[in-house]
Every structure is written in C-alpha cells, then in structure tokens.
Design a protein around this motif. Structure first.
Motif, PDB file in Angstrom:
ATOM      1  N   ARG A 199      13.156 -21.456  17.051  1.00 46.31           N
ATOM      2  CA  ARG A 199      13.897 -20.236  17.389  1.00 46.31           C
ATOM      3  C   ARG A 199      12.989 -19.216  18.069  1.00 46.31           C
ATOM      4  O   ARG A 199      12.018 -18.740  17.484  1.00 46.31           O
ATOM      5  CB  ARG A 199      14.505 -19.603  16.136  1.00 46.31           C
ATOM      6  N   VAL A 200      13.295 -18.908  19.314  1.00 43.19           N
ATOM      7  CA  VAL A 200      12.557 -17.893  20.071  1.00 43.19           C
ATOM      8  C   VAL A 200      13.350 -16.587  20.026  1.00 43.19           C
ATOM      9  O   VAL A 200      14.552 -16.565  20.319  1.00 43.19           O
ATOM     10  CB  VAL A 200      12.350 -18.329  21.537  1.00 43.19           C
ATOM     11  N   VAL A 201      12.663 -15.506  19.653  1.00 43.37           N
ATOM     12  CA  VAL A 201      13.325 -14.205  19.498  1.00 43.37           C
ATOM     13  C   VAL A 201      12.758 -13.228  20.526  1.00 43.37           C
ATOM     14  O   VAL A 201      11.627 -12.746  20.390  1.00 43.37           O
ATOM     15  CB  VAL A 201      13.121 -13.658  18.072  1.00 43.37           C
ATOM     16  N   PRO A 202      13.525 -12.914  21.576  1.00 43.41           N
ATOM     17  CA  PRO A 202      13.045 -11.958  22.586  1.00 43.41           C
ATOM     18  C   PRO A 202      13.147 -10.531  22.074  1.00 43.41           C
ATOM     19  O   PRO A 202      13.864 -10.249  21.101  1.00 43.41           O
ATOM     20  CB  PRO A 202      14.006 -12.196  23.758  1.00 43.41           C
ATOM     21  N   ASN A 203      12.467  -9.626  22.750  1.00 44.14           N
ATOM     22  CA  ASN A 203      12.528  -8.218  22.353  1.00 44.14           C
ATOM     23  C   ASN A 203      13.952  -7.675  22.356  1.00 44.14           C
ATOM     24  O   ASN A 203      14.299  -6.796  21.560  1.00 44.14           O
ATOM     25  CB  ASN A 203      11.663  -7.371  23.289  1.00 44.14           C
TER      26      ASN A 203
ATOM     27  N   SER B 147      13.524  -0.664  22.398  1.00 43.42           N
ATOM     28  CA  SER B 147      13.840  -1.328  23.661  1.00 43.42           C
ATOM     29  C   SER B 147      12.749  -2.323  24.001  1.00 43.42           C
ATOM     30  O   SER B 147      11.625  -2.248  23.480  1.00 43.42           O
ATOM     31  CB  SER B 147      13.954  -0.300  24.797  1.00 43.42           C
ATOM     32  N   ASP B 148      13.087  -3.236  24.879  1.00 40.15           N
ATOM     33  CA  ASP B 148      12.106  -4.212  25.353  1.00 40.15           C
ATOM     34  C   ASP B 148      10.891  -3.497  25.945  1.00 40.15           C
ATOM     35  O   ASP B 148       9.744  -3.844  25.651  1.00 40.15           O
ATOM     36  CB  ASP B 148      12.765  -5.122  26.398  1.00 40.15           C
ATOM     37  N   GLU B 149      11.141  -2.454  26.742  1.00 44.62           N
ATOM     38  CA  GLU B 149      10.049  -1.716  27.374  1.00 44.62           C
ATOM     39  C   GLU B 149       9.149  -1.052  26.328  1.00 44.62           C
ATOM     40  O   GLU B 149       7.927  -1.066  26.437  1.00 44.62           O
ATOM     41  CB  GLU B 149      10.603  -0.655  28.329  1.00 44.62           C
TER      42      GLU B 149
ATOM     43  N   ILE C  10       3.864  -7.498  23.394  1.00 51.21           N
ATOM     44  CA  ILE C  10       4.693  -8.619  22.917  1.00 51.21           C
ATOM     45  C   ILE C  10       6.006  -8.680  23.693  1.00 51.21           C
ATOM     46  O   ILE C  10       6.668  -7.663  23.903  1.00 51.21           O
ATOM     47  CB  ILE C  10       4.979  -8.463  21.406  1.00 51.21           C
ATOM     48  N   GLU C  11       6.370  -9.894  24.117  1.00 51.56           N
ATOM     49  CA  GLU C  11       7.633 -10.112  24.826  1.00 51.56           C
ATOM     50  C   GLU C  11       8.617 -10.935  24.001  1.00 51.56           C
ATOM     51  O   GLU C  11       9.829 -10.799  24.125  1.00 51.56           O
ATOM     52  CB  GLU C  11       7.360 -10.812  26.153  1.00 51.56           C
ATOM     53  N   ARG C  12       8.065 -11.822  23.186  1.00 50.06           N
ATOM     54  CA  ARG C  12       8.901 -12.697  22.359  1.00 50.06           C
ATOM     55  C   ARG C  12       8.062 -13.197  21.200  1.00 50.06           C
ATOM     56  O   ARG C  12       6.847 -13.088  21.207  1.00 50.06           O
ATOM     57  CB  ARG C  12       9.424 -13.884  23.193  1.00 50.06           C
ATOM     58  N   ARG C  13       8.722 -13.763  20.200  1.00 54.49           N
ATOM     59  CA  ARG C  13       8.050 -14.383  19.075  1.00 54.49           C
ATOM     60  C   ARG C  13       8.966 -15.469  18.529  1.00 54.49           C
ATOM     61  O   ARG C  13      10.134 -15.566  18.917  1.00 54.49           O
ATOM     62  CB  ARG C  13       7.672 -13.362  17.983  1.00 54.49           C
ATOM     63  N   HIS C  14       8.436 -16.297  17.633  1.00 55.33           N
ATOM     64  CA  HIS C  14       9.219 -17.374  17.016  1.00 55.33           C
ATOM     65  C   HIS C  14       9.471 -17.045  15.549  1.00 55.33           C
ATOM     66  O   HIS C  14       8.567 -16.559  14.860  1.00 55.33           O
ATOM     67  CB  HIS C  14       8.479 -18.705  17.112  1.00 55.33           C
TER      68      HIS C  14
END
Length: 323
Positions: free
Chosen positions: A17-21, A31-33, A41-45
């Motif tokens: 499972r990849v979890v994006p911002n 927010s992603d920014e 960090i952009e994503r994590r598992h």
C-alpha cells in the motif's frame, strides 16, 4: 590481520500500500505542498491490516540472504532493530528466526528507535570481531503506522512502514582503512531529552500510546549530533569527510539530511536519499536506503560509506564501513 564484519548481501521489503501526501488532505488541514516543503516526503508505505513487523522483517531477511547467496543455515545470529515489535515478548527476532526455519544460533531485538539499526550494526560487529558469531543477519523493521495519532498533522504525515536487512560475515582484513567491512562505530544517548520524541504509552501504563514529537527541537539536535558522530567515527577509522564516497543517513527529513551534508562539507550528490518515497521508517530507514542505493547503482563494492541516525532517547550514532 584483523577480523572485519563485511557486508555479504542486502535487501528490503515495502508493504504494497502506497500512501501519497494527498491522502492526508482528505482528513487533515494539510497539503501535499506543505508536507513536501517541510519534510521532502512525497509518499510512504503502510502495512496492511494484520501485516506485522516480523513479517516485513522476514521478507527483507530473505531478500538479503538471496543477495548474499547464503542459506539460513549459514547464519549464527539475528538482530532486529525495532520499536514496533509484534508482541511485548518474545522478540521479533525470534519470530523471524522461526519463520526462516533457523534452529541454530540466537536472535534478539535492539530498541534505539530511529538509531536502532546503527546500534544493531555495532552489536553485530562486536559479535563478529569477538568471535561470538561468524555471520549475522541484521534487520531494521517498523510498522510506525500503528502508533500514529491521525489527528496530529505535525507527526502522522512523516512516518511509514518497511524493513531492510544486511548479512554480515567475518573476513580477515589488513587492519587499514582500505579493508572492506565495518571500520568504526560511534554510539551515544542522553535520556534527558526523552520528551522531545517519545510514545505516550507502554506496557507498564497498559496502553499502546501514540508518537509525540517536538519537531523543532529534534531538528536542532539532529544536525549537530549527526555531524559530530559521523566525524567521530571517521576519526576513529583514520579518515576524513573528503574520503567518503557516500553518506547514507537516516531518512527522517530532507532538511536534516541537507543540513548534515552541508556541515560535513559534502555535496548532495554524495548522499543517498530515499525519504521522498519511504517517509521516516525509523530503524528500517538506513538498511532500506542501503538496499535502494545498491539497486540504483549509487553504492558499489569498495565504496567508503558513513551511515548515521538519531532517534528517541535521544539516541544517536554512526558507522563507517567499506562496502
């Protein structure tokens, strides 16, 4: 001639499972920014429901054994660095031992939070150099998603799950900095800083608890202490920053990574960076970065590396090794 603990193989495992911002934008004021700017960090598992730390560790261990071309029967000891073991006891390491079908030797956990893998490497090195073990499987594995407070936007966006592993075996060296293997270690802790990074639960309180962190204070300590320990380990090995081919830092925050490299006078192209893809995986971060660095061709046989980490405790340290 001296005994050296030499890396024979490396491997890692990430949950599917990849979890994006953007996931956090659905339930937090973030927010992603905001996350990228402050952490890199952009994503994590995240581990799946029911997927345990020992399962991640076992998968990484098998990958490292395959890379080394070794069987589990070749291993004398397993050390797992983790703060998120499956159970209070027995150790995650003995669970990995059983899952691998290893009936010889011994296995134990090391708990030094994000610095755990550094402490585990130092222990493995001592076992090999002293003759207590010939080959040691060293694993960092975490499921930090289990201890997040999902209402705390300052912490829950930073952490992820995963596992990485190294196989170390004793080989004879000349006793110089040109030897392959671990050349020096440097370990520290200072319990006065407990409240900067901790989990507010545990066995004696009969709660699991959640991670709590004073981010600005941790950042302030991190750059100074990581630079200091890396320099100390290099000095013990008779080396300097300019001798390094690569730094493989704990992947906590891109600003800490950049700040440490700058203080050591090294360009970022000498730093292995994976924080954008994994987030902070605590004790798993360094072995995963080593494994990814090898996959990318950033780390090659004979390269001189320093790897360093700081975590709750505070505990911090570094290892100098030639790959």
């Amino acid at each position: 001639m001296v005994s050296r603990a030499v890396v024979q193989g490396v491997g890692h495992y990430l949950p599917s499972r990849v979890v994006p911002n953007s996931h956090f934008e659905t339930f937090l004021d973030t927010s992603d920014e905001w996350i990228r700017t402050r952490s890199g960090i952009e994503r994590r598992h995240f581990a799946a429901e029911g997927e345990t730390t020992s399962e991640l560790a076992t998968r990484a261990a098998r990958a490292a054994l395959d890379d080394a071309g070794m069987e589990v029967s070749d291993i004398d000891a397993i050390i797992v660095a983790t703060s998120t073991a499956d159970l209070t006891f027995p150790s995650a390491a003995t669970m990995v031992q059983a899952e691998l079908g290893m009936t010889q030797g011994f296995a134990f956990d090391v708990q030094a939070v994000c610095a755990g893998f550094i402490f585990a490497l130092a222990n493995a090195n001592a076992l090999i150099v002293s003759g207590q073990a010939k080959s040691v499987l060293v694993i960092g594995a975490e499921t930090f998603s289990r201890i997040m407070d999902w209402t705390d936007r300052s912490t829950c966006v930073l952490f992820g799950d995963g596992a990485g592993a190294l196989v170390l075996s004793g080989e004879e060296g000349e006793g110089t900095s040109q030897d392959r293997g671990i050349l020096s270690t440097d370990l520290h802790s200072d319990g006065r800083y407990r409240d900067l990074l901790y989990v507010d639960g545990g066995v004696s309180t009969q709660t699991t608890g959640h991670l709590r962190m004073q981010g600005n204070q941790v950042f302030r300590h991190a750059v100074e202490k990581l630079t200091s320990t890396a320099r100390a380990a290099l000095e013990k090995a008779g080396l300097e920053s300019g001798d390094l081919d690569k730094i493989v830092p704990h992947q906590a925050n891109i600003r800490i990574i950049q700040g440490t490299a700058k203080k050591m006078g090294l360009p970022m192209d000498k730093v292995v960076v994976t924080v954008q893809d994994h987030g902070n995986t605590s004790a798993a971060s360094i072995p995963m970065a080593l494994s990814v660095g090898v996959e990318r061709g950033e780390i090659k046989r004979g390269d001189l590396l320093v790897t360093e980490a700081i975590g709750g405790g505070l505990a911090w340290g570094s290892v100098v090794l030639r790959w």
